[in-house]
Design a protein around this motif. Structure first.
Motif, PDB file in Angstrom:
ATOM      1  N   PRO A  80       0.543  -1.003  -0.066  1.00 39.84           N
ATOM      2  CA  PRO A  80      -0.172   0.103   0.076  1.00 39.84           C
ATOM      3  C   PRO A  80       0.826   1.378  -0.308  1.00 39.84           C
ATOM      4  CG  PRO A  80      -0.815  -1.185   1.607  1.00 39.84           C
ATOM      5  CD  PRO A  80       0.691  -2.005   1.301  1.00 39.84           C
ATOM      6  N   LYS A  81       0.550   1.738  -0.493  1.00 34.23           N
ATOM      7  CA  LYS A  81       0.985   3.613  -0.085  1.00 34.23           C
ATOM      8  C   LYS A  81       0.313   4.952  -0.518  1.00 34.23           C
ATOM      9  CE  LYS A  81       2.841   6.156  -5.059  1.00 34.23           C
ATOM     10  NZ  LYS A  81       4.698   6.204  -4.473  1.00 34.23           N
ATOM     11  N   PHE A  82       0.894   5.830   0.782  1.00 34.31           N
ATOM     12  CA  PHE A  82       0.142   6.950   1.617  1.00 34.31           C
ATOM     13  C   PHE A  82       1.002   8.355   1.492  1.00 34.31           C
ATOM     14  CE2 PHE A  82      -1.640   2.547   3.274  1.00 34.31           C
ATOM     15  CZ  PHE A  82      -2.710   2.607   2.862  1.00 34.31           C
ATOM     16  N   LEU A  83      -0.326   9.274   1.076  1.00 32.54           N
ATOM     17  CA  LEU A  83       0.026  10.086   1.188  1.00 32.54           C
ATOM     18  C   LEU A  83       0.707  10.539   2.367  1.00 32.54           C
ATOM     19  CD1 LEU A  83      -3.035  11.692  -0.456  1.00 32.54           C
ATOM     20  CD2 LEU A  83      -1.181  11.180  -1.649  1.00 32.54           C
ATOM     21  N   LYS A  84       1.871  11.753   1.760  1.00 28.81           N
ATOM     22  CA  LYS A  84       3.184  12.653   2.894  1.00 28.81           C
ATOM     23  C   LYS A  84       3.215  13.885   2.728  1.00 28.81           C
ATOM     24  CE  LYS A  84       6.886  11.110   0.119  1.00 28.81           C
ATOM     25  NZ  LYS A  84       6.231  10.366  -0.959  1.00 28.81           N
ATOM     26  N   PRO A  85       3.803  14.782   3.431  1.00 28.71           N
ATOM     27  CA  PRO A  85       3.493  16.170   3.155  1.00 28.71           C
ATOM     28  C   PRO A  85       4.677  16.611   2.264  1.00 28.71           C
ATOM     29  CG  PRO A  85       3.616  15.827   5.695  1.00 28.71           C
ATOM     30  CD  PRO A  85       4.029  14.242   5.078  1.00 28.71           C
ATOM     31  N   GLY A  86       4.346  17.197   1.045  1.00 27.77           N
ATOM     32  CA  GLY A  86       4.969  17.189  -0.555  1.00 27.77           C
ATOM     33  C   GLY A  86       4.566  16.467  -1.054  1.00 27.77           C
ATOM     34  N   ASP A  87       3.845  15.829  -1.245  1.00 31.15           N
ATOM     35  CA  ASP A  87       3.159  15.148  -1.956  1.00 31.15           C
ATOM     36  C   ASP A  87       2.429  15.927  -2.575  1.00 31.15           C
ATOM     37  OD1 ASP A  87       4.315  12.149  -1.753  1.00 31.15           O
ATOM     38  OD2 ASP A  87       2.934  11.792  -1.101  1.00 31.15           O
ATOM     39  N   VAL A  88       2.288  15.632  -4.317  1.00 23.49           N
ATOM     40  CA  VAL A  88       1.463  16.567  -4.990  1.00 23.49           C
ATOM     41  C   VAL A  88       0.148  15.826  -5.870  1.00 23.49           C
ATOM     42  CG1 VAL A  88       1.071  17.949  -7.035  1.00 23.49           C
ATOM     43  CG2 VAL A  88       2.918  18.513  -5.882  1.00 23.49           C
ATOM     44  N   ILE A  89      -1.190  16.172  -5.621  1.00 23.23           N
ATOM     45  CA  ILE A  89      -2.166  15.362  -6.368  1.00 23.23           C
ATOM     46  C   ILE A  89      -2.752  15.801  -6.801  1.00 23.23           C
ATOM     47  CG2 ILE A  89      -4.111  13.798  -5.297  1.00 23.23           C
ATOM     48  CD1 ILE A  89      -1.498  14.899  -2.955  1.00 23.23           C
ATOM     49  N   GLU A  90      -2.981  15.583  -8.121  1.00 23.49           N
ATOM     50  CA  GLU A  90      -3.830  16.128  -9.297  1.00 23.49           C
ATOM     51  C   GLU A  90      -4.821  15.408 -10.034  1.00 23.49           C
ATOM     52  OE1 GLU A  90      -0.360  19.024 -11.427  1.00 23.49           O
ATOM     53  OE2 GLU A  90       0.079  16.956 -11.364  1.00 23.49           O
ATOM     54  N   LEU A  91      -6.168  15.100 -10.253  1.00 23.07           N
ATOM     55  CA  LEU A  91      -7.002  14.946 -10.668  1.00 23.07           C
ATOM     56  C   LEU A  91      -8.154  15.583 -11.058  1.00 23.07           C
ATOM     57  CD1 LEU A  91      -9.921  14.875  -7.946  1.00 23.07           C
ATOM     58  CD2 LEU A  91      -7.798  15.714  -7.393  1.00 23.07           C
ATOM     59  N   GLY A  92      -8.481  14.436 -12.643  1.00 23.30           N
ATOM     60  CA  GLY A  92      -9.876  15.527 -13.400  1.00 23.30           C
ATOM     61  C   GLY A  92     -10.832  14.552 -14.168  1.00 23.30           C
ATOM     62  N   ILE A  93     -12.289  15.111 -13.571  1.00 22.30           N
ATOM     63  CA  ILE A  93     -12.820  14.480 -14.515  1.00 22.30           C
ATOM     64  C   ILE A  93     -13.389  15.297 -16.067  1.00 22.30           C
ATOM     65  CG2 ILE A  93     -15.343  13.509 -14.754  1.00 22.30           C
ATOM     66  CD1 ILE A  93     -14.900  13.139 -11.735  1.00 22.30           C
ATOM     67  N   GLU A  94     -12.944  14.655 -17.382  1.00 19.26           N
ATOM     68  CA  GLU A  94     -13.514  15.331 -18.608  1.00 19.26           C
ATOM     69  C   GLU A  94     -14.833  15.923 -18.604  1.00 19.26           C
ATOM     70  OE1 GLU A  94     -12.310  12.874 -22.121  1.00 19.26           O
ATOM     71  OE2 GLU A  94     -14.130  14.163 -23.004  1.00 19.26           O
ATOM     72  N   GLY A  95     -14.154  17.219 -18.546  1.00 22.58           N
ATOM     73  CA  GLY A  95     -15.780  18.011 -18.617  1.00 22.58           C
ATOM     74  C   GLY A  95     -16.075  18.857 -16.980  1.00 22.58           C
ATOM     75  N   LEU A  96     -15.270  18.465 -15.997  1.00 19.66           N
ATOM     76  CA  LEU A  96     -15.723  19.062 -15.128  1.00 19.66           C
ATOM     77  C   LEU A  96     -14.433  19.241 -14.591  1.00 19.66           C
ATOM     78  CD1 LEU A  96     -18.015  15.483 -13.177  1.00 19.66           C
ATOM     79  CD2 LEU A  96     -18.332  18.243 -14.126  1.00 19.66           C
ATOM     80  N   GLY A  97     -13.670  19.614 -15.700  1.00 18.61           N
ATOM     81  CA  GLY A  97     -12.086  20.439 -14.438  1.00 18.61           C
ATOM     82  C   GLY A  97     -11.482  19.194 -14.070  1.00 18.61           C
ATOM     83  N   GLU A  98      -9.968  20.195 -13.833  1.00 15.09           N
ATOM     84  CA  GLU A  98      -9.485  19.213 -12.529  1.00 15.09           C
ATOM     85  C   GLU A  98      -8.960  20.428 -11.298  1.00 15.09           C
ATOM     86  OE1 GLU A  98      -5.618  19.557 -14.861  1.00 15.09           O
ATOM     87  OE2 GLU A  98      -6.600  18.607 -16.856  1.00 15.09           O
ATOM     88  N   GLN A  99      -7.917  18.891 -10.728  1.00  9.54           N
ATOM     89  CA  GLN A  99      -8.063  19.768  -8.960  1.00  9.54           C
ATOM     90  C   GLN A  99      -6.615  19.400  -8.961  1.00  9.54           C
ATOM     91  OE1 GLN A  99     -10.523  17.796  -6.011  1.00  9.54           O
ATOM     92  NE2 GLN A  99     -12.427  19.074  -6.511  1.00  9.54           N
ATOM     93  N   ARG A 100      -6.132  19.784  -7.892  1.00  6.27           N
ATOM     94  CA  ARG A 100      -4.603  20.417  -7.907  1.00  6.27           C
ATOM     95  C   ARG A 100      -4.037  20.221  -5.726  1.00  6.27           C
ATOM     96  NH1 ARG A 100       0.281  22.541  -6.560  1.00  6.27           N
ATOM     97  NH2 ARG A 100       2.231  21.221  -7.506  1.00  6.27           N
ATOM     98  N   GLN A 101      -3.680  19.439  -5.419  1.00  4.81           N
ATOM     99  CA  GLN A 101      -3.441  20.054  -4.045  1.00  4.81           C
ATOM    100  C   GLN A 101      -1.981  18.928  -3.904  1.00  4.81           C
ATOM    101  OE1 GLN A 101      -6.820  16.941  -4.033  1.00  4.81           O
ATOM    102  NE2 GLN A 101      -7.340  18.429  -4.525  1.00  4.81           N
ATOM    103  N   GLU A 102      -1.826  20.174  -2.485  1.00  4.07           N
ATOM    104  CA  GLU A 102      -0.171  19.956  -1.938  1.00  4.07           C
ATOM    105  C   GLU A 102      -0.284  19.084  -0.702  1.00  4.07           C
ATOM    106  OE1 GLU A 102       3.138  22.412  -3.111  1.00  4.07           O
ATOM    107  OE2 GLU A 102       4.084  21.624  -1.770  1.00  4.07           O
ATOM    108  N   ALA A 103      -0.321  17.729  -0.550  1.00  2.00           N
ATOM    109  CA  ALA A 103       0.149  17.426   0.789  1.00  2.00           C
ATOM    110  C   ALA A 103       1.071  17.966   1.638  1.00  2.00           C
ATOM    111  CB  ALA A 103       0.036  16.241   1.484  1.00  2.00           C
ATOM    112  N   VAL A 104       0.076  18.258   2.947  1.00  3.31           N
ATOM    113  CA  VAL A 104       1.268  19.504   4.221  1.00  3.31           C
ATOM    114  C   VAL A 104       0.744  18.694   5.088  1.00  3.31           C
ATOM    115  CG1 VAL A 104       1.232  21.873   3.452  1.00  3.31           C
ATOM    116  CG2 VAL A 104      -0.980  21.100   4.638  1.00  3.31           C
TER     117      VAL A 104
END
Ligand code: ZN
Length: 285
Positions: free
Chosen positions: A258-282
């Motif tokens: 398993p792989k989990f998030l740690k500070p500094g990781d950058v998460i990007e996601l999207g759904i076609e037609g609904l735009g994109e998000q970008r989060q940085e883990a702190v």
């Protein structure tokens, strides 16, 4: 139409994304995108008229303006668990015969590009790209045939999940789903006419540039009309309520190891037609 909100968490203002991508402030329209707004279907037509007459003179948002959650805080966020067979499989669960439902605290809501705050004592913070359904007309005991009349629009949602809190600490999943910043919503709500086919939208999520989830809404086990109708047998769905419809395979919990998030990781996601998000883990302060 594409409805968004902008400004600081304490004073988010309504806005719109125009067809050419320009984002404007819509404070002049006089409504936030909240329960009262979604309750009256005439409001969307009034908003269309407002854009035609005032769109050109409304303030344009700076490209780096903070986006707030696309909708005001709803009465509830209801999530559907294990609604993709490939995701059920990766978690070792059997695909459900009835929708699995759980709540997420509405205080978890944040803007689409806000930081992900890894909670105190968390070692298993995980991601889940999801299609969110926002309720328009209030409904209880809604039939499947009527269900889409109760939908105001669709949003991109990252259903962040702390797997130890969710699975290893007893009780309900809500503990692992409700931490602050665990519900980025946006960049915008798209009204149904903006999407060619909500049942065929590619959806994806990357961590530090590496693709983790690569799915499509066509693989939902329980489709949107079934979900809306099903939930309304147990509770009244209020205008502005958010239903998150489940995530495809590729979450950290399902990886070997398993792989989990740690500070500094950058998460990007999207759904076609609904735009994109970008989060940085702190880390949680
Ligand atoms: Zn989920």
């Amino acid at each position: 139409m594409k409805l968004l909100r902008h400004g600081s968490p304490d004073s988010a203002k309504p806005g719109l994304q125009l067809p050419d991508g320009t984002r404007i402030d819509a404070s002049g329209f006089g409504h936030d995108w909240n329960e009262a707004f979604f309750a009256d279907p005439a409001n969307l037509d009034l908003l269309k008229t407002w854009v035609e007459t005032h769109g050109d003179s409304a303030p344009v948002l700076e490209p780096d303006a903070r986006l707030a959650p696309a909708i005001a805080r709803p009465s509830k966020i209801i999530c559907i668990g294990l609604n993709f067979s490939d995701h059920a499989e990766e978690t070792g669960a059997t695909p459900p015969t009835e929708p699995i439902i759980f709540f997420k605290a509405t205080s978890a809501i944040c803007g689409p590009d806000d930081n992900l705050v890894i909670p105190r004592n968390s070692e298993k913070t995980d991601w889940e790209v999801e299609l969110g359904v926002v309720i328009g007309k209030k409904g209880s005991y809604v039939t499947e045939a009527e269900a889409l009349d109760h939908v105001a629009g669709y949003v991109l949602h990252n259903d962040y999940s702390e797997r130890a809190f969710q699975i290893e600490r007893g009780g309900q999943w809500v503990k692992g789903k409700s931490c602050d910043s665990f519900a980025p919503i946006g960049p915008f709500l798209a009204t149904p006419d903006e999407l060619a086919d909500v049942n065929d939208l590619p959806m994806w999520l990357k961590v530090n540039g590496e693709t983790m989830q690569d799915g499509n809404t066509s693989n939902l086990i329980f489709k949107i009309p079934t979900i809306v109708s099903y939930l309304s047998q147990f509770m009244t769905l209020l205008p502005g309520d958010l239903i998150s419809t489940g995530t495809p395979a590729g979450v950290g919990l399902g990886m070997k190891p398993p792989k989990f998030l740690k500070p500094g990781d950058v998460i990007e996601l999207g759904i076609e037609g609904l735009g994109e998000q970008r989060q940085e883990a702190v880390a949680c302060p």
